[in-house]
Scaffold this motif. Structure first.
Motif, PDB file in Angstrom:
ATOM      1  N   GLU A 384       9.234 -30.864-110.210  1.00 34.55           N
ATOM      2  CA  GLU A 384       9.241 -32.143-110.174  1.00 34.55           C
ATOM      3  C   GLU A 384       8.275 -33.127-110.651  1.00 34.55           C
ATOM      4  OE1 GLU A 384      11.002 -35.294-106.638  1.00 34.55           O
ATOM      5  OE2 GLU A 384      11.005 -33.573-106.265  1.00 34.55           O
ATOM      6  N   ILE A 385       7.076 -32.740-110.213  1.00 36.95           N
ATOM      7  CA  ILE A 385       5.837 -33.480-110.616  1.00 36.95           C
ATOM      8  C   ILE A 385       5.723 -33.454-112.258  1.00 36.95           C
ATOM      9  CG2 ILE A 385       3.396 -33.361-110.610  1.00 36.95           C
ATOM     10  CD1 ILE A 385       3.425 -32.237-107.812  1.00 36.95           C
ATOM     11  N   LEU A 386       6.023 -32.150-112.719  1.00 34.08           N
ATOM     12  CA  LEU A 386       5.851 -32.053-114.348  1.00 34.08           C
ATOM     13  C   LEU A 386       6.925 -32.618-115.203  1.00 34.08           C
ATOM     14  CD1 LEU A 386       4.929 -28.217-114.290  1.00 34.08           C
ATOM     15  CD2 LEU A 386       3.250 -30.352-114.953  1.00 34.08           C
ATOM     16  N   THR A 387       8.117 -32.760-114.323  1.00 34.37           N
ATOM     17  CA  THR A 387       9.280 -33.674-114.900  1.00 34.37           C
ATOM     18  C   THR A 387       9.107 -35.102-115.201  1.00 34.37           C
ATOM     19  OG1 THR A 387      10.947 -31.814-114.095  1.00 34.37           O
ATOM     20  CG2 THR A 387      11.772 -34.152-114.771  1.00 34.37           C
ATOM     21  N   ILE A 388       8.258 -35.479-114.109  1.00 32.19           N
ATOM     22  CA  ILE A 388       7.851 -36.904-114.023  1.00 32.19           C
ATOM     23  C   ILE A 388       6.811 -37.336-115.053  1.00 32.19           C
ATOM     24  CG2 ILE A 388       6.618 -38.810-112.763  1.00 32.19           C
ATOM     25  CD1 ILE A 388       8.210 -37.728-110.179  1.00 32.19           C
ATOM     26  N   MET A 389       5.957 -36.184-115.196  1.00 28.91           N
ATOM     27  CA  MET A 389       4.679 -36.444-116.100  1.00 28.91           C
ATOM     28  C   MET A 389       5.324 -36.196-117.609  1.00 28.91           C
ATOM     29  SD  MET A 389       1.880 -34.534-113.766  1.00 28.91           S
ATOM     30  CE  MET A 389       0.403 -34.673-115.313  1.00 28.91           C
ATOM     31  N   CYS A 390       5.965 -35.233-117.776  1.00 27.68           N
ATOM     32  CA  CYS A 390       6.045 -34.760-119.331  1.00 27.68           C
ATOM     33  C   CYS A 390       7.552 -34.621-119.864  1.00 27.68           C
ATOM     34  CB  CYS A 390       5.649 -33.424-119.418  1.00 27.68           C
ATOM     35  SG  CYS A 390       3.626 -32.895-118.680  1.00 27.68           S
ATOM     36  N   ALA A 391       8.641 -34.562-118.979  1.00 29.49           N
ATOM     37  CA  ALA A 391       9.879 -34.450-119.478  1.00 29.49           C
ATOM     38  C   ALA A 391      10.137 -35.452-120.659  1.00 29.49           C
ATOM     39  CB  ALA A 391      10.775 -34.543-118.261  1.00 29.49           C
ATOM     40  N   ARG A 392      10.078 -36.595-120.492  1.00 28.72           N
ATOM     41  CA  ARG A 392      10.393 -37.598-121.301  1.00 28.72           C
ATOM     42  C   ARG A 392       9.767 -37.376-122.710  1.00 28.72           C
ATOM     43  NH1 ARG A 392       6.063 -41.276-121.855  1.00 28.72           N
ATOM     44  NH2 ARG A 392       4.427 -40.894-120.400  1.00 28.72           N
ATOM     45  N   LEU A 393       8.686 -36.782-122.699  1.00 32.63           N
ATOM     46  CA  LEU A 393       7.932 -36.392-123.973  1.00 32.63           C
ATOM     47  C   LEU A 393       8.814 -35.338-124.552  1.00 32.63           C
ATOM     48  CD1 LEU A 393       4.035 -36.757-122.925  1.00 32.63           C
ATOM     49  CD2 LEU A 393       5.357 -38.615-124.144  1.00 32.63           C
ATOM     50  N   VAL A 394       9.008 -34.233-123.941  1.00 36.53           N
ATOM     51  CA  VAL A 394       9.603 -32.980-124.484  1.00 36.53           C
ATOM     52  C   VAL A 394      11.063 -33.304-124.928  1.00 36.53           C
ATOM     53  CG1 VAL A 394      10.452 -30.731-123.981  1.00 36.53           C
ATOM     54  CG2 VAL A 394       8.288 -31.732-123.067  1.00 36.53           C
ATOM     55  N   TYR A 395      11.875 -34.112-124.186  1.00 32.62           N
ATOM     56  CA  TYR A 395      13.250 -34.509-124.622  1.00 32.62           C
ATOM     57  C   TYR A 395      13.285 -35.464-125.962  1.00 32.62           C
ATOM     58  CZ  TYR A 395      15.519 -32.583-120.579  1.00 32.62           C
ATOM     59  OH  TYR A 395      16.008 -31.678-119.659  1.00 32.62           O
ATOM     60  N   LYS A 396      12.145 -36.062-126.342  1.00 27.36           N
ATOM     61  CA  LYS A 396      12.198 -36.735-127.506  1.00 27.36           C
ATOM     62  C   LYS A 396      12.191 -35.935-128.679  1.00 27.36           C
ATOM     63  CE  LYS A 396      10.232 -41.435-126.070  1.00 27.36           C
ATOM     64  NZ  LYS A 396       9.030 -42.250-126.323  1.00 27.36           N
ATOM     65  N   VAL A 397      11.973 -34.539-128.617  1.00 26.80           N
ATOM     66  CA  VAL A 397      12.103 -33.742-129.738  1.00 26.80           C
ATOM     67  C   VAL A 397      13.645 -33.459-130.166  1.00 26.80           C
ATOM     68  CG1 VAL A 397      11.202 -31.563-130.787  1.00 26.80           C
ATOM     69  CG2 VAL A 397       9.699 -32.919-129.202  1.00 26.80           C
ATOM     70  N   PRO A 398      13.985 -33.715-131.122  1.00 28.58           N
ATOM     71  CA  PRO A 398      15.405 -33.467-131.430  1.00 28.58           C
ATOM     72  C   PRO A 398      15.755 -31.780-131.075  1.00 28.58           C
ATOM     73  CG  PRO A 398      14.569 -34.654-133.164  1.00 28.58           C
ATOM     74  CD  PRO A 398      13.371 -34.028-132.357  1.00 28.58           C
ATOM     75  N   MET A 399      14.895 -30.879-131.194  1.00 26.81           N
ATOM     76  CA  MET A 399      15.417 -29.355-131.073  1.00 26.81           C
ATOM     77  C   MET A 399      15.550 -29.025-129.640  1.00 26.81           C
ATOM     78  SD  MET A 399      12.288 -27.251-132.547  1.00 26.81           S
ATOM     79  CE  MET A 399      10.672 -27.317-131.734  1.00 26.81           C
ATOM     80  N   PHE A 400      14.867 -30.012-128.726  1.00 28.42           N
ATOM     81  CA  PHE A 400      14.973 -29.520-127.336  1.00 28.42           C
ATOM     82  C   PHE A 400      16.082 -30.284-126.661  1.00 28.42           C
ATOM     83  CE2 PHE A 400      10.184 -28.683-127.900  1.00 28.42           C
ATOM     84  CZ  PHE A 400      10.388 -27.221-128.171  1.00 28.42           C
ATOM     85  N   GLN A 401      16.578 -31.222-127.309  1.00 32.57           N
ATOM     86  CA  GLN A 401      17.521 -32.095-126.530  1.00 32.57           C
ATOM     87  C   GLN A 401      18.773 -31.536-126.091  1.00 32.57           C
ATOM     88  OE1 GLN A 401      17.876 -35.541-129.099  1.00 32.57           O
ATOM     89  NE2 GLN A 401      16.103 -36.359-128.975  1.00 32.57           N
ATOM     90  N   SER A 402      19.349 -30.688-126.944  1.00 33.39           N
ATOM     91  CA  SER A 402      20.571 -29.803-126.624  1.00 33.39           C
ATOM     92  C   SER A 402      20.335 -28.795-125.671  1.00 33.39           C
ATOM     93  CB  SER A 402      21.144 -29.382-128.166  1.00 33.39           C
ATOM     94  OG  SER A 402      20.484 -28.408-128.612  1.00 33.39           O
ATOM     95  N   PHE A 403      19.259 -28.436-125.297  1.00 28.42           N
ATOM     96  CA  PHE A 403      19.251 -27.260-124.355  1.00 28.42           C
ATOM     97  C   PHE A 403      19.390 -27.745-122.853  1.00 28.42           C
ATOM     98  CE2 PHE A 403      16.575 -25.646-128.281  1.00 28.42           C
ATOM     99  CZ  PHE A 403      17.646 -24.955-128.661  1.00 28.42           C
TER     100      PHE A 403
END
Length: 517
Positions: A384-403
């Motif tokens: 949960e901590i890492l999701t708040i800190m970093c998830a928004r950055l990772v989901y901006k990468v197109p190849m990670f958005q569908s997983f």
């Protein structure tokens, strides 16, 4: 790749007329500390402009000047009001009456402005700019005390004085004198403005650089001593005011000290001396004991207030010494060790300065072991901590958005926080590709053989090496202090081993990229 360019510096302000620009957040140490980068501050300016409402931002320039001005006016009121009531006896003059009217007008305006004053809540770093939320928050907290303290006594006194001077009838004059005395006693409610002084001090402390503990300590000590000064000042005025209400009995201390015809300065000096003597329990300020019940109660109240003053002073001093920020103290200790190391190793002065700036940018004046903290919490809390800190950055990468989120959560655990200073080369073209980067705050310049572009908050680079294990195809240099998260190739592929379906899909994407090249 998502290659958005950094907005030009000052666009929100430059495209706005002068007075509106004063309402927008400024790029200063405090706003950069809260929002993280110049880009984030500019986005906050855009957010306020797009809201379309007239609101003063908490980090705006006009807010800073306004707080300083109101703090000075409030302090002058808290000094002058008791002096006027106790010593001037209706002979304050046009200047003081004008200041009273001006102050009352300013405080009434302040009540109105608070309905359009943006708020930084304690549990959030996002400024509240919604008018409905601002109004509800103000109405539930300081509205009633502010309205009472802003009651326009100055106007009433001015009108009553003018009426008294224009009416020669003795009976009406006597009645008017009693009304004036009542109004002057009623004006003591304006001393509620002391709560505003405390609030303004807190605001000044917030506006000051959040990383400078010395500045915060200075304002805390200054506010403490100003409150002690006001307590002594008020006590000294009360020493004279109570006998004045009794029309100076023959056994009061004022007659004993032959102060009936003394100047205001002499009366005030004797009153404060008497108050301090009682508060610090040295003597009563005279060789005689209290001669009546009223004087006795004044002495007892002074002694109790003096004891409370001692308690507050000792408690605050102990708090300043013992309740300092432990992470800030740990940071100072680490910096001290670092400086000794750099001196021992005889590092060049410019390199020492860069190292110090790196530590400031990396840790922000606080020292804590992030890995140790994350390892001590449960896996669910860690995700949960890492999701708040970093998830928004990772989901901006197109190849990670569908997983699915399970794969993303597994990647988040592998991310490492890194800080680069202005001028640092983060990656170089044709160098082995070992990491991908996600920009949290900052600005970088990406250069290839044929083009160059700027990347800022929320962008990413170096993703091709994750799939191909090849070399970097561009050079990336930090244009400002840049805080980023990195994902190394080995961690990425070890995570893929646990998700064969994702691995198959990414291999297809890698083949398509190679074919396109």
């Amino acid at each position: 790749m998502n290659r958005s360019r950094r907005p030009a510096a000052g666009v929100p302000v430059a495209s706005t007329c002068g007075w509106k620009a004063l309402l927008l957040p400024q790029q200063n140490r405090q706003s950069l500390y809260v929002y993280g980068s110049e880009v984030a501050v500019e986005k906050e300016c855009i957010r306020q402009l797009q809201s379309g409402v007239w609101v003063i931002h908490p980090f705006s320039q006009i807010r800073s000047y306004y707080i300083m001005c109101m703090m000075a006016i409030t302090f002058l009121n808290l000094i002058g009001i008791p002096m006027e009531i106790a010593f001037l006896d209706g002979r304050s003059g046009v200047g003081w009456e004008g200041f009273n009217v001006f102050s009352d007008t300013l405080f009434l305006i302040d009540v109105a402005l608070n309905f359009r004053m943006g708020i930084i809540s304690e549990d959030s770093e996002v400024a509240i700019l919604d008018l409905k939320q601002i109004r509800l928050c103000y109405l539930r907290t300081w509205f009633i005390p502010d309205v009472i303290a802003a009651f326009p006594i100055g106007y009433i006194l001015l009108i009553a004085d003018l009426q008294f001077q224009s009416d020669p009838n003795s009976s009406k004059a006597s009645r008017m004198m009693r009304i004036l005395m009542f109004v002057r006693i009623l004006s003591l409610v304006r001393l509620l403005r002391v709560s505003r002084l405390v609030r303004f001090f807190n605001e000044v402390e917030k506006i000051s650089n959040a990383n400078l503990d010395v500045v915060r300590l200075f304002f805390r000590v200054l506010s403490l001593f100003m409150m002690i000064f006001l307590l002594c000042h008020w006590n000294g005025c009360i020493q004279y005011f109570i006998p004045m209400l009794e029309e100076f009995p023959s056994d009061c201390w004022i007659r004993r000290e032959n102060l009936m015809n003394a100047t205001v300065g002499e009366k005030y000096s004797f009153g404060v001396f008497r108050a301090l003597s009682q508060m610090i329990a040295l003597s009563y300020g005279s060789t005689e004991t209290p001669t009546n019940e009223t004087e006795m109660w004044i002495v007892m109240v002074s002694m109790v207030s003096g004891a409370l003053m001692y308690t507050v002073l000792v408690a605050n001093t102990a708090a300043i010494i013992t309740e300092g920020d432990p992470t800030a103290q740990a940071y100072k200790s680490k910096i001290s060790h670092l400086e000794h190391y750099m001196t021992f190793m005889k590092l060049p002065a410019d390199l020492q300065l860069r190292i110090n700036k790196y530590y400031q940018a990396r840790f922000g004046g606080k020292w804590f072991d992030e890995r140790d903290i994350l390892n001590l919490v449960s896996s669910s809390l860690k995700e949960e901590i890492l999701t708040i800190m970093c998830a928004r950055l990772v989901y901006k990468v197109p190849m990670f958005q569908s997983f699915n989120c399970n794969f993303i959560n597994a990647l988040l655990v592998k991310l490492q926080h890194e800080v680069f200073q202005e001028g640092d080369f983060i990656i170089r073209q044709s160098a082995p590709g070992d990491r991908m980067f996600f920009i949290e705050h900052g600005q970088v310049l990406e250069e290839t053989e044929s083009s160059q572009r700027e990347l800022c908050d929320g962008d990413y680079f170096g993703e091709t090496c994750l799939l191909t294990r090849g070399k970097h195809v561009s050079t990336v240099q930090a244009l400002t202090t840049c805080q980023a998260f990195s994902l190394d190739v080995d961690s990425f592929h070890s995570t893929l081993d646990g998700f064969p379906d994702v691995k198959t899909e990414l291999n297809k994407i890698a083949l398509q990229q190679q074919e396109s090249v």
